[in-house]
Design a protein around this motif. Structure first.
Motif, PDB file in Angstrom:
ATOM      1  N   UNK A 114       0.841  -1.203   0.000  1.00 32.07           N
ATOM      2  CA  UNK A 114       0.000   0.000   0.000  1.00 32.07           C
ATOM      3  C   UNK A 114       0.878   1.255   0.000  1.00 32.07           C
ATOM      4  N   UNK A 115       1.906   1.236   0.845  1.00 34.81           N
ATOM      5  CA  UNK A 115       2.802   2.384   0.955  1.00 34.81           C
ATOM      6  C   UNK A 115       3.513   2.661  -0.370  1.00 34.81           C
ATOM      7  N   UNK A 116       4.008   1.612  -1.008  1.00 34.51           N
ATOM      8  CA  UNK A 116       4.781   1.815  -2.241  1.00 34.51           C
ATOM      9  C   UNK A 116       3.907   2.135  -3.451  1.00 34.51           C
ATOM     10  N   UNK A 117       2.698   1.592  -3.506  1.00 31.83           N
ATOM     11  CA  UNK A 117       1.864   1.785  -4.700  1.00 31.83           C
ATOM     12  C   UNK A 117       0.798   2.863  -4.532  1.00 31.83           C
ATOM     13  N   UNK A 118       0.359   3.091  -3.286  1.00 24.25           N
ATOM     14  CA  UNK A 118      -0.710   4.056  -3.046  1.00 24.25           C
ATOM     15  C   UNK A 118      -2.088   3.526  -3.379  1.00 24.25           C
ATOM     16  N   UNK A 119      -2.193   2.211  -3.665  1.00 22.86           N
ATOM     17  CA  UNK A 119      -3.520   1.616  -3.902  1.00 22.86           C
ATOM     18  C   UNK A 119      -3.518   0.156  -3.460  1.00 22.86           C
ATOM     19  N   UNK A 120      -4.609  -0.537  -3.717  1.00 23.71           N
ATOM     20  CA  UNK A 120      -4.820  -1.903  -3.219  1.00 23.71           C
ATOM     21  C   UNK A 120      -4.453  -2.991  -4.229  1.00 23.71           C
ATOM     22  N   UNK A 121      -4.161  -2.644  -5.472  1.00 22.77           N
ATOM     23  CA  UNK A 121      -4.045  -3.650  -6.542  1.00 22.77           C
ATOM     24  C   UNK A 121      -2.902  -4.649  -6.336  1.00 22.77           C
ATOM     25  N   UNK A 122      -1.727  -4.194  -5.936  1.00 22.48           N
ATOM     26  CA  UNK A 122      -0.621  -5.126  -5.693  1.00 22.48           C
ATOM     27  C   UNK A 122      -0.939  -6.056  -4.526  1.00 22.48           C
ATOM     28  N   UNK A 123      -1.644  -5.535  -3.542  1.00 26.64           N
ATOM     29  CA  UNK A 123      -2.012  -6.354  -2.384  1.00 26.64           C
ATOM     30  C   UNK A 123      -2.961  -7.477  -2.787  1.00 26.64           C
ATOM     31  N   UNK A 124      -3.847  -7.229  -3.739  1.00 24.40           N
ATOM     32  CA  UNK A 124      -4.768  -8.278  -4.194  1.00 24.40           C
ATOM     33  C   UNK A 124      -3.986  -9.460  -4.764  1.00 24.40           C
ATOM     34  N   UNK A 125      -2.929  -9.175  -5.505  1.00 22.65           N
ATOM     35  CA  UNK A 125      -2.101 -10.250  -6.063  1.00 22.65           C
ATOM     36  C   UNK A 125      -1.409 -11.032  -4.944  1.00 22.65           C
ATOM     37  N   UNK A 126      -0.955 -10.324  -3.918  1.00 20.69           N
ATOM     38  CA  UNK A 126      -0.325 -10.988  -2.767  1.00 20.69           C
ATOM     39  C   UNK A 126      -1.341 -11.886  -2.064  1.00 20.69           C
ATOM     40  N   UNK A 127      -2.548 -11.349  -1.840  1.00 18.39           N
ATOM     41  CA  UNK A 127      -3.571 -12.080  -1.085  1.00 18.39           C
ATOM     42  C   UNK A 127      -4.166 -13.237  -1.882  1.00 18.39           C
ATOM     43  N   UNK A 128      -4.025 -13.207  -3.184  1.00 20.77           N
ATOM     44  CA  UNK A 128      -4.484 -14.338  -3.996  1.00 20.77           C
ATOM     45  C   UNK A 128      -3.613 -15.563  -3.712  1.00 20.77           C
ATOM     46  N   UNK A 129      -2.341 -15.324  -3.429  1.00 18.17           N
ATOM     47  CA  UNK A 129      -1.402 -16.408  -3.132  1.00 18.17           C
ATOM     48  C   UNK A 129      -1.410 -16.786  -1.657  1.00 18.17           C
ATOM     49  N   UNK A 130      -1.643 -15.800  -0.790  1.00 20.68           N
ATOM     50  CA  UNK A 130      -1.573 -16.008   0.660  1.00 20.68           C
ATOM     51  C   UNK A 130      -2.778 -15.366   1.350  1.00 20.68           C
ATOM     52  N   UNK A 131      -3.853 -16.121   1.588  1.00 24.92           N
ATOM     53  CA  UNK A 131      -5.013 -15.548   2.281  1.00 24.92           C
ATOM     54  C   UNK A 131      -4.649 -15.096   3.695  1.00 24.92           C
ATOM     55  N   UNK A 132      -5.218 -13.975   4.106  1.00 24.67           N
ATOM     56  CA  UNK A 132      -4.889 -13.409   5.409  1.00 24.67           C
ATOM     57  C   UNK A 132      -6.034 -13.530   6.415  1.00 24.67           C
ATOM     58  N   UNK A 133      -7.237 -13.869   5.947  1.00 24.40           N
ATOM     59  CA  UNK A 133      -8.414 -13.822   6.808  1.00 24.40           C
ATOM     60  C   UNK A 133      -9.351 -14.991   6.534  1.00 24.40           C
ATOM     61  N   UNK A 134     -10.114 -15.380   7.556  1.00 21.82           N
ATOM     62  CA  UNK A 134     -11.125 -16.433   7.409  1.00 21.82           C
ATOM     63  C   UNK A 134     -12.271 -15.984   6.508  1.00 21.82           C
ATOM     64  N   UNK A 135     -12.374 -14.687   6.217  1.00 22.88           N
ATOM     65  CA  UNK A 135     -13.384 -14.222   5.254  1.00 22.88           C
ATOM     66  C   UNK A 135     -13.142 -14.871   3.888  1.00 22.88           C
TER      67      UNK A 135
END
Length: 187
Positions: A114-135
């Motif tokens: 988030x800090x480096x990109x200023x948005x959520x898009x890179x994080x979505x790619x990270x979370x696709x590989x590594x889920x962070x929540x039971x949601x």
């Protein structure tokens, strides 16, 4: 993985995934909040939602408002980005994420994106590989606490019913946060 909780409530890692979309369409019987995706919830979690509603009706209390259900990687990244900004962005948001989620390294990785990109898009790619929540596994819901004086009683009563049937229910009281709610994981 999952949310960090106090010593009374413990989370298990999210289970297998059987729904991979980010749709926010709601089945009519679960239309509680326009942004909550209950379609991707596991059957026991849907049953918990239905029982919350019927318990409230039995007591003649206000119906619970489900504010979050299933979140795929895109939805999860957007929620985390919103909370990261709400809690200071680059000046504290990452520390908030690390304090909230059990996997400190993954929370930091997401916050740093988030800090480096200023948005959520890179994080979505990270979370696709590594889920962070039971949601992301369809086993968790968030329930609004504002304006509902009996919501804690409803959640705990239904949790006892489920536990008596041998179903694990984990409750995390997040009513002290800037976006106050109860987080509940079933199974």
């Amino acid at each position: 993985r999952g949310l960090r909780v106090n010593s009374i409530n413990q989370y298990l890692p999210p289970g297998e995934k059987d729904f991979d979309g980010d749709s926010n369409t709601l089945p009519e019987e679960y239309q509680d909040a326009k942004d909550a995706n209950v379609q991707g919830l596991k059957p026991k979690t849907k049953e918990f939602v239905a029982r919350l509603n019927s318990y409230a009706k039995e007591k003649n209390w206000k119906k619970p408002k489900i504010t979050s259900g299933f979140r795929g990687p895109v939805s999860q990244a957007k929620v985390m980005f919103k909370n990261w900004k709400l809690h200071g962005g680059a000046s504290g948001g990452t520390a908030y994420l690390i304090g909230l989620y059990a996997d400190d390294n993954l929370a930091k990785k997401v916050g740093d994106s988030f800090t480096s990109s200023g948005d959520w898009k890179n994080a979505a790619a990270i979370l696709k590989k590594e889920p962070v929540s039971a949601h992301g596994s369809g086993k968790a819901i968030d329930i609004r606490s504002i304006g509902h004086k009996n919501i804690g009683k409803i959640i705990h009563a239904v949790a006892v019913e489920f536990r008596n049937k041998g179903i694990k229910v984990y409750i995390n009281d997040e009513t002290g946060y800037k976006n106050p709610h109860w987080h509940v994981k079933i199974g």
